[in-house]
Design a protein around this motif. Structure first.
Motif, short mmCIF file in Angstrom:
data_model
loop_
_atom_site.label_atom_id
_atom_site.label_comp_id
_atom_site.label_asym_id
_atom_site.label_seq_id
_atom_site.Cartn_x
_atom_site.Cartn_y
_atom_site.Cartn_z
N GLN A 48 8.85 18.59 -18.73
CA GLN A 48 8.17 17.87 -19.79
C GLN A 48 9.09 16.79 -20.36
OE1 GLN A 48 4.94 18.37 -20.79
NE2 GLN A 48 4.83 19.74 -19.03
N LEU A 49 8.50 15.68 -20.79
CA LEU A 49 9.28 14.57 -21.32
C LEU A 49 10.12 15.01 -22.53
CD1 LEU A 49 10.04 11.61 -21.22
CD2 LEU A 49 8.04 11.12 -22.61
N LYS A 50 9.55 15.83 -23.40
CA LYS A 50 10.28 16.30 -24.58
C LYS A 50 11.54 17.06 -24.17
CE LYS A 50 9.86 19.13 -28.71
NZ LYS A 50 9.07 20.10 -29.42
N ASP A 51 11.41 17.91 -23.14
CA ASP A 51 12.56 18.68 -22.65
C ASP A 51 13.64 17.75 -22.09
OD1 ASP A 51 11.23 20.99 -23.35
OD2 ASP A 51 10.40 21.28 -21.33
N LEU A 52 13.21 16.71 -21.40
CA LEU A 52 14.17 15.78 -20.83
C LEU A 52 14.89 14.96 -21.90
CD1 LEU A 52 12.11 14.45 -17.81
CD2 LEU A 52 14.02 16.05 -17.74
N PRO A 103 23.27 15.48 -22.62
CA PRO A 103 23.59 14.69 -21.43
C PRO A 103 24.49 15.48 -20.47
CG PRO A 103 24.68 13.80 -23.37
CD PRO A 103 23.79 14.91 -23.83
N MET A 104 24.44 15.11 -19.22
CA MET A 104 25.23 15.75 -18.18
C MET A 104 26.69 15.31 -18.32
SD MET A 104 24.63 15.40 -14.06
CE MET A 104 22.90 15.76 -14.18
#
Length: 60
Positions: free
Chosen positions: A14-18, A23-24
């Motif tokens: 989901q966009l919200k989760d992303l 950040p990585m």
């Protein structure tokens, strides 16, 4: 001969989760890139071996 195209839309997150995920880290990114490069090299080497084998049998 058709080529397989990798879909850019295969991730079902989901966009919200992303957007809210942290950040990585640089180390994580480096590991992901190493795995991706290794996989691409394996595919390229297999493709080259297949072409070499088929050209060898075509010459016979």
């Amino acid at each position: 001969m058709s080529r397989l195209i990798k879909s850019n839309y295969s991730n079902a997150a989901q966009l919200k989760d992303l957007m809210t995920a942290p950040p990585m880290s640089a180390a994580q990114h480096a590991e992901v890139m190493r795995k991706r490069i290794a996989q691409r090299r394996m595919v390229e080497e297999a493709r080259e071996l297949k072409r070499a084998a088929s050209s060898y049998y075509d010459k016979r």
